[in-house]
Scaffold this motif. Structure first.
Motif, PDB file in Angstrom:
ATOM      1  N   THR A 185      -1.984   5.753   2.853  1.00 64.81           N
ATOM      2  CA  THR A 185      -3.577   5.478   2.208  1.00 64.81           C
ATOM      3  C   THR A 185      -3.715   4.017   2.377  1.00 64.81           C
ATOM      4  O   THR A 185      -2.976   3.190   2.910  1.00 64.81           O
ATOM      5  CB  THR A 185      -3.336   6.101   0.558  1.00 64.81           C
ATOM      6  OG1 THR A 185      -2.443   5.113   0.065  1.00 64.81           O
ATOM      7  CG2 THR A 185      -2.911   7.593   0.630  1.00 64.81           C
ATOM      8  N   SER A 186      -4.891   3.966   1.688  1.00 64.65           N
ATOM      9  CA  SER A 186      -5.229   2.234   1.450  1.00 64.65           C
ATOM     10  C   SER A 186      -5.212   1.836   0.075  1.00 64.65           C
ATOM     11  O   SER A 186      -5.735   0.999  -0.266  1.00 64.65           O
ATOM     12  CB  SER A 186      -6.477   2.339   2.310  1.00 64.65           C
ATOM     13  OG  SER A 186      -7.414   3.022   1.531  1.00 64.65           O
ATOM     14  N   ASP A 187      -4.394   2.694  -0.815  1.00 62.48           N
ATOM     15  CA  ASP A 187      -4.287   2.401  -2.184  1.00 62.48           C
ATOM     16  C   ASP A 187      -3.303   1.312  -2.340  1.00 62.48           C
ATOM     17  O   ASP A 187      -2.229   1.462  -1.793  1.00 62.48           O
ATOM     18  CB  ASP A 187      -3.896   3.630  -2.753  1.00 62.48           C
ATOM     19  CG  ASP A 187      -4.904   4.843  -2.638  1.00 62.48           C
ATOM     20  OD1 ASP A 187      -5.972   4.476  -2.303  1.00 62.48           O
ATOM     21  OD2 ASP A 187      -4.368   5.895  -2.877  1.00 62.48           O
ATOM     22  N   ARG A 188      -3.702   0.399  -3.030  1.00 61.87           N
ATOM     23  CA  ARG A 188      -3.163  -0.957  -3.463  1.00 61.87           C
ATOM     24  C   ARG A 188      -1.978  -0.513  -4.431  1.00 61.87           C
ATOM     25  O   ARG A 188      -2.103   0.298  -5.430  1.00 61.87           O
ATOM     26  CB  ARG A 188      -3.749  -2.117  -3.845  1.00 61.87           C
ATOM     27  CG  ARG A 188      -4.611  -2.826  -2.923  1.00 61.87           C
ATOM     28  CD  ARG A 188      -3.821  -3.787  -2.072  1.00 61.87           C
ATOM     29  NE  ARG A 188      -3.397  -4.662  -2.991  1.00 61.87           N
ATOM     30  CZ  ARG A 188      -3.852  -5.705  -3.430  1.00 61.87           C
ATOM     31  NH1 ARG A 188      -5.199  -6.441  -3.258  1.00 61.87           N
ATOM     32  NH2 ARG A 188      -3.251  -6.780  -4.371  1.00 61.87           N
ATOM     33  N   ILE A 189      -0.573  -1.133  -4.371  1.00 60.17           N
ATOM     34  CA  ILE A 189       0.425  -1.069  -5.281  1.00 60.17           C
ATOM     35  C   ILE A 189       0.548  -2.084  -6.145  1.00 60.17           C
ATOM     36  O   ILE A 189       0.393  -3.336  -5.625  1.00 60.17           O
ATOM     37  CB  ILE A 189       1.681  -0.812  -4.643  1.00 60.17           C
ATOM     38  CG1 ILE A 189       1.475   0.397  -3.791  1.00 60.17           C
ATOM     39  CG2 ILE A 189       2.963  -0.599  -5.449  1.00 60.17           C
ATOM     40  CD1 ILE A 189       1.271   1.946  -4.373  1.00 60.17           C
ATOM     41  N   ARG A 190       0.433  -2.048  -7.363  1.00 57.30           N
ATOM     42  CA  ARG A 190       0.324  -3.337  -8.331  1.00 57.30           C
ATOM     43  C   ARG A 190       1.542  -3.198  -9.228  1.00 57.30           C
ATOM     44  O   ARG A 190       1.924  -2.322  -9.569  1.00 57.30           O
ATOM     45  CB  ARG A 190      -1.012  -3.182  -9.269  1.00 57.30           C
ATOM     46  CG  ARG A 190      -2.221  -3.244  -8.470  1.00 57.30           C
ATOM     47  CD  ARG A 190      -3.165  -4.206  -8.497  1.00 57.30           C
ATOM     48  NE  ARG A 190      -4.346  -4.079  -7.641  1.00 57.30           N
ATOM     49  CZ  ARG A 190      -4.917  -5.287  -7.199  1.00 57.30           C
ATOM     50  NH1 ARG A 190      -4.397  -6.556  -7.298  1.00 57.30           N
ATOM     51  NH2 ARG A 190      -5.975  -5.299  -6.834  1.00 57.30           N
ATOM     52  N   LEU A 200       0.794  -1.117   0.002  1.00 60.49           N
ATOM     53  CA  LEU A 200       0.095  -0.068  -0.055  1.00 60.49           C
ATOM     54  C   LEU A 200       0.958   1.301  -0.055  1.00 60.49           C
ATOM     55  O   LEU A 200       1.917   1.245   0.586  1.00 60.49           O
ATOM     56  CB  LEU A 200      -0.825   0.001   1.225  1.00 60.49           C
ATOM     57  CG  LEU A 200      -1.831  -1.150   1.527  1.00 60.49           C
ATOM     58  CD1 LEU A 200      -2.671  -0.944   2.994  1.00 60.49           C
ATOM     59  CD2 LEU A 200      -2.594  -1.503   0.477  1.00 60.49           C
ATOM     60  N   GLN A 201       0.351   2.173  -0.455  1.00 56.38           N
ATOM     61  CA  GLN A 201       1.047   3.400  -0.462  1.00 56.38           C
ATOM     62  C   GLN A 201       0.944   4.015   1.059  1.00 56.38           C
ATOM     63  O   GLN A 201      -0.243   4.080   1.660  1.00 56.38           O
ATOM     64  CB  GLN A 201       0.589   4.560  -1.529  1.00 56.38           C
ATOM     65  CG  GLN A 201       1.316   6.000  -1.447  1.00 56.38           C
ATOM     66  CD  GLN A 201       0.739   6.752  -2.607  1.00 56.38           C
ATOM     67  OE1 GLN A 201      -0.010   6.698  -3.192  1.00 56.38           O
ATOM     68  NE2 GLN A 201       1.262   7.982  -2.364  1.00 56.38           N
TER      69      GLN A 201
END
Length: 335
Positions: A39-44, A35-36
């Protein structure tokens, strides 16, 4: 039932046996998403053309070998075309004594199963013959565009396949380690005490006595962070033992582990006590009734909570269990 990761023909001499290869081990590592931070943004991870910056689909990717001034392109189908036996053959070259294979060569373990019940007799024949001879079959085969050197063994009524490292993959320790002791020699007293310590700490091999404590602590850490609680940190690693302190460290270790002499003394005392009790048996007191505590409802607990309870109860195989399996296993420990 699991699907085989490879299927083909196992042959020794003129005998051929269709088999499937199954993964024998599993990992109970807890996997995290990336995750960044903040944040709760996934890193792909994406396959991106480094020149255009555009994402490339998997079916558009080919293998390229860098020769220095150009790339030689190779299609996956071309690798299959040159594979020995078209990736479907596992032919035993010969049989060796198991003791001759140095443990450093062993890599990964697979189970081998017959491809059908009609091949059970041939499968069982090879397993029994290998077990009686105490030997391993050495072979090579191709799986997923890689050739493997393998050892075929008989273990507890089934055939297992162990991938081996190639000889040129084994590194020379003298070239890898600069600080090897060379001619450093321990004193006779130090050697004697070290041997006594090994004897005092000797035990029977029982893998069920050991479990992945770090994985359990990771699960506890996750649950504590969910609850807003803190977790006790691990103790720092022990300081290295210097040559000057070696004798004292050995002596203290022997005292903690119990020297062979002390162990024998305890055993003699125990035997005398046993003999005495047999000579003059005492009336055993009546067993007290134990009032059982109310049974806890496990159905409302999270999987992490269930896992911690399973770890405390030393439930075997808990790392591979689903939430429902953990509940059933914990209930069975109460019976």
């Amino acid at each position: 039932m699991a699907r085989p990761v490879w299927a083909g023909n196992l042959s020794f001499g003129l005998v051929s046996l269709p088999v499937g290869l199954y993964t024998a081990t599993d990992s109970h590592t807890i996997h995290f998403h990336q995750l960044q931070r903040g944040t709760s943004d996934r890193i792909r991870n994406r396959r991106v053309n480094e020149r255009t910056g555009e994402e490339v689909q998997l079916d558009e990717i080919v293998k390229g070998y860098d020769t220095g001034d150009e790339y030689v392109l190779v299609e996956p189908s071309e690798l299959d075309d040159i594979a020995p036996g078209r990736s479907q053959s596992l032919e035993i070259a010969g049989f060796v004594d198991l003791a001759e294979v140095d443990p450093i060569f062993f890599d990964k373990t697979y189970y081998l199963g017959p491809s059908g019940k009609e091949y059970g007799k041939v499968y069982s024949l090879l397993e029994q013959a290998l077990a009686k001879a105490g030997k391993a079959g050495i072979a090579t085969f191709v799986m997923r565009q890689h050739e493997y050197l393998v050892a075929l063994k008989a273990e507890k009524g089934l055939l297992t396949l162990h991938t081996l490292h190639w000889a040129d993959e084994i590194r020379d320790p003298k070239k890898e380690i600069d600080a090897l002791p060379g001619k450093a020699k321990a004193s006779e007293q130090e050697l004697t005490m070290a041997e006594q310590l090994i004897g005092a700490m000797s035990m029977d091999w029982d893998p069920e006595q050991f479990h992945d404590t770090f994985q359990e602590k990771v699960a506890a850490l996750i649950e504590a962070k969910r609850a807003g609680e803190s977790v006790e940190k691990a103790e720092p690693a022990a300081e290295p033992t210097g040559a000057v302190d070696l004798m004292e460290a050995l002596r203290a270790s022997l005292e903690r582990a119990g020297s062979p002499r002390a162990t024998r003394g305890k055993a003699s005392t125990s035997r005398r006590a046993t003999a005495s009790s047999q000579a003059a048996p005492k009336k055993q007191p009546a067993k007290k009734r134990i009032r059982s505590a109310p049974k806890e409802d496990l159905t409302g607990l999270t999987k992490a909570d269930l896992y911690k309870k399973a770890a405390a109860a030393h439930v075997p195989g808990r790392s591979h269990m689903s939430r429902d399996d953990l509940v059933k296993a914990l209930i069975s420990t109460r019976v």
